[in-house]
Design an enzyme around this catalytic site. Sequence first.
Site, PDB file in Angstrom:
ATOM      1  N   GLY A   1       6.060   4.800   8.662  1.00 21.87           N
ATOM      2  CA  GLY A   1       5.314   6.075   8.534  1.00 21.87           C
ATOM      3  C   GLY A   1       5.344   7.301  10.424  1.00 21.87           C
ATOM      4  O   GLY A   1       6.998   6.679  10.060  1.00 21.87           O
ATOM      5  N   SER A   2       4.274   7.957   9.985  1.00 23.55           N
ATOM      6  CA  SER A   2       4.380   8.788  11.243  1.00 23.55           C
ATOM      7  C   SER A   2       3.924   7.261  12.978  1.00 23.55           C
ATOM      8  O   SER A   2       3.282   7.062  12.507  1.00 23.55           O
ATOM      9  CB  SER A   2       2.955   9.388  10.736  1.00 23.55           C
ATOM     10  OG  SER A   2       2.030   8.839  10.864  1.00 23.55           O
TER      11      SER A   2
ATOM     12  N   LYS B   1       1.035  -1.255   0.222  1.00 24.24           N
ATOM     13  CA  LYS B   1       0.030  -0.471   0.111  1.00 24.24           C
ATOM     14  C   LYS B   1       0.781   1.225   0.009  1.00 24.24           C
ATOM     15  O   LYS B   1       1.470   2.101   0.723  1.00 24.24           O
ATOM     16  CB  LYS B   1      -0.878  -0.062   1.326  1.00 24.24           C
ATOM     17  CG  LYS B   1      -2.044   0.662   1.509  1.00 24.24           C
ATOM     18  CD  LYS B   1      -1.793   2.310   0.801  1.00 24.24           C
ATOM     19  CE  LYS B   1      -1.711   2.928   1.427  1.00 24.24           C
ATOM     20  NZ  LYS B   1      -1.976   4.652   1.117  1.00 24.24           N
TER      21      LYS B   1
ATOM     22  N   GLU C   1       9.411  16.164  15.242  1.00 26.56           N
ATOM     23  CA  GLU C   1      10.063  15.666  14.022  1.00 26.56           C
ATOM     24  C   GLU C   1       8.484  17.072  13.308  1.00 26.56           C
ATOM     25  O   GLU C   1       7.821  16.992  12.819  1.00 26.56           O
ATOM     26  CB  GLU C   1       9.443  14.412  13.566  1.00 26.56           C
ATOM     27  CG  GLU C   1      10.229  14.108  12.066  1.00 26.56           C
ATOM     28  CD  GLU C   1       9.585  13.139  11.926  1.00 26.56           C
ATOM     29  OE1 GLU C   1       8.463  12.270  12.183  1.00 26.56           O
ATOM     30  OE2 GLU C   1       9.872  12.314  11.321  1.00 26.56           O
TER      31      GLU C   1
ATOM     32  N   GLY D   1       1.301   4.756  12.720  1.00 27.70           N
ATOM     33  CA  GLY D   1       2.188   3.484  13.338  1.00 27.70           C
ATOM     34  C   GLY D   1       1.408   2.940  14.666  1.00 27.70           C
ATOM     35  O   GLY D   1       1.656   1.397  14.904  1.00 27.70           O
TER      36      GLY D   1
ATOM     37  N   CYS E   1      12.876  10.677   7.417  1.00 28.64           N
ATOM     38  CA  CYS E   1      12.977  10.352   8.728  1.00 28.64           C
ATOM     39  C   CYS E   1      14.112  10.602   9.880  1.00 28.64           C
ATOM     40  O   CYS E   1      14.280  10.598  11.194  1.00 28.64           O
ATOM     41  CB  CYS E   1      12.382   9.002   9.126  1.00 28.64           C
ATOM     42  SG  CYS E   1      13.157   7.725   7.898  1.00 28.64           S
TER      43      CYS E   1
ATOM     44  N   GLU F   1       8.928   1.171  11.144  1.00 25.39           N
ATOM     45  CA  GLU F   1       9.957   1.961  11.209  1.00 25.39           C
ATOM     46  C   GLU F   1       9.160   3.805  11.296  1.00 25.39           C
ATOM     47  O   GLU F   1       8.719   4.060  10.238  1.00 25.39           O
ATOM     48  CB  GLU F   1      10.839   1.765  10.186  1.00 25.39           C
ATOM     49  CG  GLU F   1      10.970   0.879   9.629  1.00 25.39           C
ATOM     50  CD  GLU F   1      12.212   0.787  10.282  1.00 25.39           C
ATOM     51  OE1 GLU F   1      12.670   1.419  10.673  1.00 25.39           O
ATOM     52  OE2 GLU F   1      13.277  -0.254   9.537  1.00 25.39           O
TER      53      GLU F   1
HETATM   54  P1  NAD Z   1       1.775   8.694   7.603  1.00 25.57           P
HETATM   55  O1  NAD Z   1       1.797   7.860   8.657  1.00 25.57           O
HETATM   56  O2  NAD Z   1       0.760   9.327   7.468  1.00 25.57           O
HETATM   57  O3  NAD Z   1       1.707   7.330   6.038  1.00 25.57           O
HETATM   58  C1  NAD Z   1       2.564   6.833   5.773  1.00 25.57           C
HETATM   59  C2  NAD Z   1       1.372   5.627   5.236  1.00 25.57           C
HETATM   60  O4  NAD Z   1       0.436   4.864   6.127  1.00 25.57           O
HETATM   61  C3  NAD Z   1       0.589   5.875   3.811  1.00 25.57           C
HETATM   62  O5  NAD Z   1       0.992   5.291   2.722  1.00 25.57           O
HETATM   63  C4  NAD Z   1      -0.783   6.371   4.538  1.00 25.57           C
HETATM   64  O6  NAD Z   1      -1.599   5.855   3.616  1.00 25.57           O
HETATM   65  C5  NAD Z   1      -0.424   4.931   5.525  1.00 25.57           C
HETATM   66  N1  NAD Z   1      -1.859   5.447   6.630  1.00 25.57           N
HETATM   67  C6  NAD Z   1      -1.957   7.057   6.982  1.00 25.57           C
HETATM   68  N2  NAD Z   1      -3.286   6.445   8.274  1.00 25.57           N
HETATM   69  C7  NAD Z   1      -3.693   5.009   8.015  1.00 25.57           C
HETATM   70  C8  NAD Z   1      -3.880   4.176   8.940  1.00 25.57           C
HETATM   71  N3  NAD Z   1      -4.900   4.647   9.436  1.00 25.57           N
HETATM   72  N4  NAD Z   1      -4.135   2.369   8.333  1.00 25.57           N
HETATM   73  C9  NAD Z   1      -3.306   2.178   7.657  1.00 25.57           C
HETATM   74  N5  NAD Z   1      -2.190   3.490   7.183  1.00 25.57           N
HETATM   75  C10 NAD Z   1      -2.601   4.432   6.712  1.00 25.57           C
HETATM   76  O7  NAD Z   1       3.357   8.825   7.633  1.00 25.57           O
HETATM   77  P2  NAD Z   1       3.520   9.786   6.493  1.00 25.57           P
HETATM   78  O8  NAD Z   1       2.827  11.567   6.331  1.00 25.57           O
HETATM   79  O9  NAD Z   1       3.288   9.305   4.881  1.00 25.57           O
HETATM   80  O10 NAD Z   1       5.647   9.975   6.186  1.00 25.57           O
HETATM   81  C11 NAD Z   1       5.433  10.592   7.182  1.00 25.57           C
HETATM   82  C12 NAD Z   1       6.571   9.831   8.587  1.00 25.57           C
HETATM   83  O11 NAD Z   1       6.510   9.125   8.137  1.00 25.57           O
HETATM   84  C13 NAD Z   1       7.094  11.021   9.413  1.00 25.57           C
HETATM   85  O12 NAD Z   1       6.799  10.524  10.334  1.00 25.57           O
HETATM   86  C14 NAD Z   1       8.848  10.001   8.991  1.00 25.57           C
HETATM   87  O13 NAD Z   1       9.575  10.398  10.035  1.00 25.57           O
HETATM   88  C15 NAD Z   1       7.507   8.882   8.793  1.00 25.57           C
HETATM   89  N6  NAD Z   1       9.154   8.061   7.524  1.00 25.57           N
HETATM   90  C16 NAD Z   1       9.663   7.407   9.192  1.00 25.57           C
HETATM   91  C17 NAD Z   1      10.878   6.276   8.174  1.00 25.57           C
HETATM   92  C18 NAD Z   1      11.798   5.331   8.550  1.00 25.57           C
HETATM   93  O14 NAD Z   1      12.272   4.408   8.439  1.00 25.57           O
HETATM   94  N7  NAD Z   1      11.470   5.161  10.176  1.00 25.57           N
HETATM   95  C19 NAD Z   1      11.013   6.236   7.096  1.00 25.57           C
HETATM   96  C20 NAD Z   1       9.909   7.858   5.837  1.00 25.57           C
HETATM   97  C21 NAD Z   1       8.946   8.392   6.433  1.00 25.57           C
END
Ligand code: NAD
Length: 477
Positions: A224-225, A171, A379, A229, A280, A246
């Site tokens: 992601g965030s 996804k 962040e 998470g 990140c 992550e």
């Molecule tokens: P996000 O958490 O909003 O989205 C990440 C993914 O999760 C997207 O595909 C999104 O569609 C999906 N998502 C959103 N809501 C969801 C839900 N309720 N259930 C399941 N999936 C859902 O994050 P973002 O804005 O896309 O990315 C930024 C964040 O990601 C920052 O906090 C950053 O630090 C983190 N990040 C971490 C790493 C790492 O390896 N540690 C790498 C890249 C980004």
Amino acid sequence: MQLNFIGHHAIASLSGRTLPVIDPSDGQPFDEIQRSDARDIDAAVRAARACFDGPWSALSAAERGRLLMALSRLVAEHADELAAMEQRDCGKPTAQARADAAALARYFEFYAGACDKLHGQTLPYQHGYSVLTWREPHGVTGHVIPWNYPMQIFGRSVGGALAAGNCCVVKPSEDACLSLLRVAQLAADVGFPAGCINIVTGHGHEVGDALARHPGVDHISFTGSPRVGTLIQQAAAERHCPVTLELGGKSPQILFADADLDAALPVVINAIVQNAGQTCSAGSRVLIEQAIYDTVLERLGEAFTQLRVGPAALDLDLGPLIRQSQQQRVWDFLSDAQASHIPAVAQGVVVDDAPESGFYQAPVLLADVPATHRLAQEEVFGPVLAAMPFRDEDHAVELANATRFGLVAGVWTQGGARQFRMARRVKSGQVFINHYGAGGGVELPFGGVKSSGHGREKGFEALYGFTTLKTVAVRHG
Ligand code: NAD
């Protein structure tokens, strides 16, 4: 219009709905993706399961490796095309987009070589027994990917999962899907069996949530965030599905007075401007020993004023942020800094020919940021560097560990014993001494502690997370 990729078929979502794809450089829509829902996820999980139960598990580890190597080569041949897609979709300057395409090929190359090196052990046990362990794939793995480095995160996550023998349902972020849909097609072209890699696009709360809840998914890898998470982990916990998370960071760069500043400062700057700070592992805090604080601020300030921001295709130091809400988020942090009288000592420049409708933000250097302020704690996910002085080693450690995150840290010092002491005392998944690898290191295990997540991706270590261990005890007398 872009379609989902399920069982080697490019197909529309069952709802028939779509979402626009926006170019962050001018804020204009230029394509459409499918707005899928739980039914599309179900079809993808079924395709992945059929592949896992059939042709994929029939392959030897060496044969999986050959397919991954062929994919690595095809990705390298298509690197310019993939980089161009990612550039328009994410607003990445050309050099960054090309580096991401090269990293994708490298992930597949690394994991191609790893496939037939993963093995269990034989264990001493009671007389009359032989005991061994097998590393077995989970089965169907789910991968939820963010928008900041789609190709790199797909490479590390899906590359590791495939190498370990799983079939994948991916996804991508609704803000950045295009390159991944193309890579799935390339995988089909080199002979991956149908259903091995499936991509379903759409909103997180609709499609990502359905993936995390689906009973046919045996492992979830989420990048992601921290907020999402938690949601993923809660959904997976309902059915005791293992999760690798992550999440974000507030990673410190720690400069001692004996640091080689000529080597350190360009790296410190790159670690916060790379990908417009939307990394990140961005080095978003710089902790500076009191004796060199003014000198370092002055030198960083001079460099910040030279940084140029503009449309991705101009290949400047920074491109735009991903979307308007991200731009607003950065503005909110900066207004907060102003209201708290945190001095913005230097700022880069958005070039004149950047369209008004693009999502631009000049990099900003903030000084004397109090350790408890949200600019030192949260962040920003934009090009904002928070500088703060420290008195001595103990104070540096205290500041470095004073956030809820622990992803990466950089320590700059010539002192050999201090290098090791600091590496031990700083709480984070990675520590770089006299260097900093924001996002780098295909071979290096990567992941966080505390709210930065748990589990590891990248390197050989990732393969342990993408497998489960079976112990086989044979009593033969
Ligand atoms: P996000 O958490 O909003 O989205 C990440 C993914 O999760 C997207 O595909 C999104 O569609 C999906 N998502 C959103 N809501 C969801 C839900 N309720 N259930 C399941 N999936 C859902 O994050 P973002 O804005 O896309 O990315 C930024 C964040 O990601 C920052 O906090 C950053 O630090 C983190 N990040 C971490 C790493 C790492 O390896 N540690 C790498 C890249 C980004």
